[in-house]
Design an enzyme around this catalytic site. Structure first.
Site, PDB file in Angstrom:
ATOM      1  N   TYR A 167      -6.875  21.282 -19.277  1.00  0.00           N
ATOM      2  CA  TYR A 167      -7.492  21.777 -20.507  1.00  0.00           C
ATOM      3  C   TYR A 167      -8.690  22.662 -20.201  1.00  0.00           C
ATOM      4  O   TYR A 167      -9.459  22.345 -19.283  1.00  0.00           O
ATOM      5  CB  TYR A 167      -7.986  20.606 -21.358  1.00  0.00           C
ATOM      6  N   LYS A 211     -15.423 -13.333 -18.505  1.00  0.00           N
ATOM      7  CA  LYS A 211     -15.429 -12.540 -19.742  1.00  0.00           C
ATOM      8  C   LYS A 211     -14.906 -11.126 -19.435  1.00  0.00           C
ATOM      9  O   LYS A 211     -14.738 -10.771 -18.259  1.00  0.00           O
ATOM     10  CB  LYS A 211     -16.845 -12.497 -20.310  1.00  0.00           C
TER      11      LYS A 211
HETATM   12  C1  LIG Z   1     -21.980 -11.954 -17.701  1.00  0.00           C
HETATM   13  C2  LIG Z   1     -22.871 -13.119 -17.641  1.00  0.00           C
HETATM   14  C3  LIG Z   1     -23.097 -13.774 -16.423  1.00  0.00           C
HETATM   15  C4  LIG Z   1     -22.525 -13.286 -15.099  1.00  0.00           C
HETATM   16  O1  LIG Z   1     -23.157 -12.121 -14.693  1.00  0.00           O
HETATM   17  P1  LIG Z   1     -22.891 -11.489 -13.229  1.00  0.00           P
HETATM   18  O2  LIG Z   1     -23.974 -10.504 -13.072  1.00  0.00           O
HETATM   19  O3  LIG Z   1     -21.561 -10.816 -13.291  1.00  0.00           O
HETATM   20  O4  LIG Z   1     -22.922 -12.595 -12.266  1.00  0.00           O
HETATM   21  C5  LIG Z   1     -23.879 -14.906 -16.453  1.00  0.00           C
HETATM   22  N1  LIG Z   1     -24.429 -15.362 -17.603  1.00  0.00           N
HETATM   23  C6  LIG Z   1     -24.238 -14.750 -18.793  1.00  0.00           C
HETATM   24  C7  LIG Z   1     -24.869 -15.299 -20.016  1.00  0.00           C
HETATM   25  C8  LIG Z   1     -23.456 -13.606 -18.845  1.00  0.00           C
HETATM   26  O5  LIG Z   1     -23.283 -12.983 -20.012  1.00  0.00           O
END
Ligand SMILES: *Cc1c(COP(=O)(O)O)cnc(C)c1O
Length: 382
Positions: free
Chosen positions: A275, A36
């Site tokens: 700035y 993601k």
């Molecule tokens: C983002 C996410 C993960 C992975 O998390 P990490 O800490 O990067 O391993 C696993 N499960 C769900 C539901 C997530 O949203």
């Protein structure tokens, strides 16, 4: 096309991380690569292709948009699991293409069943249990009803998974809360079993939970941050090193981010740089500008704090981070010229800038810093 900077992702480093993770979990546990947030900034299409060539065949995404990118890149060779948002009118595409998805409310359960019926296909679902994160998931009190619904609609529902997510397994401060969650999850599993059905797999762990609470690995681990070569928190790394009596971090950073010097100029003592008045030269200085700024995802909170590598030396960012430019103090660096390589994350000669040192400076998590890196920057696999 954006030429101001490039991101490279290192296939060998990723392979090393995957090998470490697989060795830790054993080969009965499925490794789902969580991609993601544009693969945590690594570039979704490029990263998933590379991960596939390193043997990964299971991917978890947040929504349909991300699922489509993985699907267009790897097609039916891999399993794609949507952990979050599916708009109603995307359900058809999801079910038709055997994309798996979390179901965490009655509305979606009913809608998925209806769509599956229309398509004369099964919806491949993972029932998410609310165990204490209080975000999404079926309350334990409703699990019995869910089981009955699945039994009734078994022609349209493929009950693939039972899952949950922990509220902060990366910090020992949450130990009690996470332990409670594990208990509730097991209870939900028992309730479902008492109805004479079972999910094909159970999963609950993210990176942190998988390392801190090995019992949460179950049949599949949703591995995000670890596969990118970073730890969910320093606590998780320290805990790993302590229990294994090791001294060396087994992971390797996959991402590098590089740019170049856009121009070099001299500034007289007493002048302000950039700035406003946040930085005043206390001596005659030499400044290099870099064509990157907060519009590319370089956090503004690194103003007067960030570091980069130029000509094998660590240099300070001075003044505020602008929309498209950074100013760097190169007073002590000899022979700096336009076009010289600038490293924002990665190695140059003997020095290295990690994502962690970068984000500790601004109190951001690795996660946030990475996902902010603009999608418009080209990603290359090496
Ligand atoms: C983002 C996410 C993960 C992975 O998390 P990490 O800490 O990067 O391993 C696993 N499960 C769900 C539901 C997530 O949203």
């Amino acid at each position: 096309m954006h030429k101001n900077s490039t991101i490279t992702i290192n296939k060998e480093a990723h392979k090393k991380n995957i090998d470490f993770i697989k060795k830790t979990f054993g080969n009965k546990v499925i490794l789902s690569s969580v991609v993601k947030g544009n693969a945590y900034g690594h570039g979704l299409a490029e990263f998933s292709k590379m991960a596939y060539s390193n043997g990964v065949t299971h991917f978890s995404v947040f929504d349909v948009e991300e699922a489509k990118i993985v699907f267009d890149t790897l097609g039916k060779k891999v399993t794609i699991l949507i952990m979050g948002f599916v708009a109603d009118d995307d359900l058809k595409w999801v079910i038709q293409n055997n994309i798996e998805f979390f179901v965490f409310e009655r509305y979606r359960l009913a809608k998925a069943t209806k769509t599956a019926k229309k398509l004369k296909q099964k919806a491949i679902i993972h029932i998410e249990v609310e165990t204490g994160m209080n975000r999404t998931g079926f309350d334990i009190k409703t699990i019995s009803k869910v089981a009955q619904f699945i039994i009734k609609e078994k022609e349209s529902i493929y009950f693939k998974g039972l899952c949950t997510h922990y509220a902060g397994a990366e910090s020992i401060a949450n130990y009690y809360r996470v332990s409670k969650q594990i208990e509730i999850f097991n209870k939900a599993d028992q309730i479902i079993k008492s109805h004479g059905i079972e999910p094909e797999i159970r999963h609950s762990a993210c990176s942190a939970a998988s390392m801190m609470f090995p019992e949460t690995r179950m049949d599949l681990v949703r591995v995000g941050i670890l596969q990118y070569g970073l730890w969910p928190s320093p606590e998780v790394l320290v805990s790993y090193l302590n229990t294994k009596k090791k001294k060396i971090d087994p992971l390797e950073r996959v991402i590098s981010w590089k740019s170049e010097v856009m121009s070099v100029k001299r500034v007289k003592s007493g002048e302000f740089i950039g700035y406003g008045t946040s930085f005043m030269a206390r001596e005659n200085m030499k400044i290099a500008t870099i064509p990157l700024g907060y519009s590319h995802g370089y956090s503004r909170s690194l103003s007067n704090q960030g570091r980069v590598l130029i000509n094998g030396q660590r240099c300070m960012l001075i003044g505020t981070v602008n929309m498209n430019m950074l100013t760097i103090d190169v007073t002590e660096v000899e022979h700096v010229k336009k076009g010289d390589e600038v490293v924002l994350i990665g190695k140059q000669d003997a020095l290295s800038l990690s994502v962690a040192s970068f984000s500790d400076l601004s109190n951001q998590l690795n996660y946030e810093l990475l996902t902010r890196i603009s999608k418009t920057i080209p990603r290359q696999t090496i």
